[in-house]
Motif scaffolding. Structure first.
Motif, mmCIF file in Angstrom:
data_model
loop_
_atom_site.group_PDB
_atom_site.id
_atom_site.type_symbol
_atom_site.label_atom_id
_atom_site.label_comp_id
_atom_site.label_asym_id
_atom_site.label_seq_id
_atom_site.Cartn_x
_atom_site.Cartn_y
_atom_site.Cartn_z
ATOM 1 N N ILE A 106 0.830 -1.196 0.000
ATOM 2 C CA ILE A 106 0.000 0.000 0.000
ATOM 3 C C ILE A 106 0.867 1.250 0.000
ATOM 4 O O ILE A 106 2.008 1.234 0.471
ATOM 5 N N VAL A 107 0.331 2.314 -0.564
ATOM 6 C CA VAL A 107 1.018 3.605 -0.623
ATOM 7 C C VAL A 107 0.010 4.705 -0.316
ATOM 8 O O VAL A 107 -1.201 4.478 -0.342
ATOM 9 N N LEU A 108 0.516 5.892 -0.017
ATOM 10 C CA LEU A 108 -0.341 7.059 0.157
ATOM 11 C C LEU A 108 -0.449 7.788 -1.171
ATOM 12 O O LEU A 108 0.554 7.977 -1.877
ATOM 13 N N ILE A 109 -1.655 8.206 -1.522
ATOM 14 C CA ILE A 109 -1.862 8.856 -2.817
ATOM 15 C C ILE A 109 -2.651 10.153 -2.652
ATOM 16 O O ILE A 109 -3.403 10.335 -1.688
ATOM 17 N N ALA A 110 -2.465 11.051 -3.604
ATOM 18 C CA ALA A 110 -3.196 12.314 -3.653
ATOM 19 C C ALA A 110 -3.104 12.851 -5.072
ATOM 20 O O ALA A 110 -2.356 12.334 -5.907
ATOM 21 N N THR A 111 -3.867 13.897 -5.363
ATOM 22 C CA THR A 111 -3.773 14.555 -6.667
ATOM 23 C C THR A 111 -2.757 15.689 -6.587
ATOM 24 O O THR A 111 -2.463 16.217 -5.511
ATOM 25 N N GLN A 112 -2.249 16.064 -7.741
ATOM 26 C CA GLN A 112 -1.326 17.199 -7.787
ATOM 27 C C GLN A 112 -2.025 18.471 -7.337
ATOM 28 O O GLN A 112 -1.416 19.356 -6.718
ATOM 29 N N GLU A 113 -3.318 18.550 -7.627
ATOM 30 C CA GLU A 113 -4.109 19.710 -7.194
ATOM 31 C C GLU A 113 -4.075 19.854 -5.673
ATOM 32 O O GLU A 113 -3.905 20.954 -5.141
ATOM 33 N N LYS A 152 -4.776 11.139 -12.617
ATOM 34 C CA LYS A 152 -3.461 11.733 -12.398
ATOM 35 C C LYS A 152 -3.082 11.747 -10.922
ATOM 36 O O LYS A 152 -2.629 12.755 -10.371
ATOM 37 N N LEU A 153 -3.289 10.605 -10.271
ATOM 38 C CA LEU A 153 -2.908 10.467 -8.869
ATOM 39 C C LEU A 153 -1.403 10.236 -8.765
ATOM 40 O O LEU A 153 -0.804 9.595 -9.633
ATOM 41 N N ILE A 154 -0.823 10.730 -7.701
ATOM 42 C CA ILE A 154 0.615 10.557 -7.498
ATOM 43 C C ILE A 154 0.867 9.884 -6.161
ATOM 44 O O ILE A 154 0.055 9.972 -5.235
ATOM 45 N N THR A 155 1.978 9.186 -6.066
ATOM 46 C CA THR A 155 2.380 8.524 -4.824
ATOM 47 C C THR A 155 3.174 9.493 -3.962
ATOM 48 O O THR A 155 4.076 10.186 -4.450
ATOM 49 N N LEU A 156 2.826 9.545 -2.678
ATOM 50 C CA LEU A 156 3.486 10.442 -1.739
ATOM 51 C C LEU A 156 4.571 9.701 -0.960
ATOM 52 O O LEU A 156 4.444 8.511 -0.674
ATOM 53 N N TYR A 167 -8.290 4.007 -14.850
ATOM 54 C CA TYR A 167 -9.058 4.888 -13.966
ATOM 55 C C TYR A 167 -8.123 5.783 -13.154
ATOM 56 O O TYR A 167 -8.320 6.998 -13.065
ATOM 57 N N ALA A 168 -7.091 5.194 -12.572
ATOM 58 C CA ALA A 168 -6.154 5.953 -11.752
ATOM 59 C C ALA A 168 -5.292 6.878 -12.603
ATOM 60 O O ALA A 168 -5.004 8.022 -12.210
ATOM 61 N N LYS A 169 -4.885 6.415 -13.781
ATOM 62 C CA LYS A 169 -4.047 7.240 -14.650
ATOM 63 C C LYS A 169 -4.804 8.472 -15.124
ATOM 64 O O LYS A 169 -4.245 9.570 -15.203
ATOM 65 N N GLN A 170 -6.075 8.309 -15.437
ATOM 66 C CA GLN A 170 -6.880 9.445 -15.879
ATOM 67 C C GLN A 170 -7.049 10.469 -14.768
ATOM 68 O O GLN A 170 -7.165 11.672 -15.028
ATOM 69 N N CYS A 178 -10.454 11.555 -2.911
ATOM 70 C CA CYS A 178 -9.054 11.874 -3.176
ATOM 71 C C CYS A 178 -8.898 12.427 -4.586
ATOM 72 O O CYS A 178 -8.177 13.417 -4.812
ATOM 73 N N ILE A 179 -9.569 11.825 -5.549
ATOM 74 C CA ILE A 179 -9.503 12.270 -6.942
ATOM 75 C C ILE A 179 -10.049 13.696 -7.082
ATOM 76 O O ILE A 179 -9.585 14.478 -7.919
#
Length: 305
Positions: free
Chosen positions: A170-177, A262-266, A257-260, A239-240
């Motif tokens: 598992i990883v933490l994710i968020a949007t660039q926004e 644009k989620l990034i790993t923190l 779905y995730a690529k669209q 999150c998205i």
């Protein structure tokens, strides 16, 4: 098994379906019969056993003590009867029939749906029923145990059978926004300043355990005032929308779905503790060729994902 010649067995199957449906009307709808017919069958069983099995009211049904005993035993007996029919009707051990797979919602939408379809295409005589479930309940009485459950978290019931699978990264994710607006956490301690959603699901807790080389760090009570849910996809969708940080998996992040989104790993240099994953089912004396083949297939697909 539903033949009039097997009326006694059929009645118990109706009883089981009624208990699992939670009401006479819901059971009748599932079985495509009238609620009156269900009520008549339950009454016939109660007359035959000389005891009350269900308490009925406007809110649904509730098992009596005798009803709970009858339900547990009926599950066992009908299971054995199904095994007998399988042995008699399928002496060549062909892979055919119907089986249900229960998985978390996010897995049902992004992986297990393809797995089930691929298996059915390989074995045309089979039907896989895919159920999404988020309940942490996993007792001997859970109807899904008659089939197969893929779940996270260590099963605590000693009366069930389970097979451990490779753990989930598992990883933490968020949007660039979100990062542009709130800053990027560089250390686990920084998460206290962020809106971190809490996933209330088997194997997940409010404590996140990080490791970076020889350094380890635990963060407790993250997101005391953030939304918590047992539905992972609901948190990912927030999150998205740039509302906060949540948990994701490296494999899921590869999805379209995730690529669209644009989620990034923190904090990629920090490794989160893995989540244990298990295949779970009810113990039986005999397992059908379909069950054995599908159980081993799901394990293989999980390893290859």
């Amino acid at each position: 098994m539903d033949s009039p010649k097997n009326k006694g067995m059929r009645d118990w199957l109706v009883f089981i379906r009624t208990v699992e449906a939670g009401s006479l009307s819901a059971a009748a709808k599932e079985m495509n019969i009238t609620a009156g017919a269900v009520s008549k069958i339950i009454s016939r069983l109660e007359k035959y056993t000389c005891t009350s099995l269900l308490v009925r009211d406007t809110h649904g049904i509730e098992l009596t003590i005798a009803g709970r005993l009858a339900y547990n035993k009926a599950l066992e007996i009908t299971g054995l009867f199904g095994d007998l029919l399988e042995e008699l009707r399928n002496p060549q051990k062909q892979i055919r029939g119907t089986l249900k797979l229960s998985v978390p919602v996010i897995l049902a939408e992004f992986l297990a749906n393809n797995w089930a379809q691929e298996f059915m295409e390989k074995w045309p005589g089979t039907q896989i029923q895919l159920d999404a479930r988020e309940s942490s309940e996993l007792s001997q009485d859970v109807p899904d145990l008659d089939n197969l459950i893929l779940r996270s978290g260590i099963p605590e019931n000693e009366n069930i059978v389970y097979r451990e699978l490779p753990s989930l990264n598992i990883v933490l994710i968020a949007t660039q926004e979100y990062i542009d607006k709130n800053g990027c956490p560089l250390h686990p301690n920084d998460l206290a300043q962020h809106n971190v959603f809490n996933l209330r699901h088997n194997g997940f807790g409010t404590t996140l355990k990080f490791r970076k080389g020889d350094e380890s760090y635990e963060t407790d009570n993250i997101g005391n005032y953030a939304l918590s849910s047992n539905n992972h996809l609901s948190l990912i969708n927030l999150c998205i929308e740039g509302k906060g940080i949540t948990l994701g998996t490296p494999g899921w992040l590869k999805s379209t779905y995730a690529k669209q989104a644009k989620l990034i790993t923190l904090m990629p240099e920090w490794t989160l503790e893995q989540v244990p994953v298990y295949l779970v089912w009810r113990p039986r004396k005999i397992y059908s060729p379909l069950f054995i083949a599908f159980r081993d297939y799901i394990e293989k697909k999980w390893i290859e994902r």
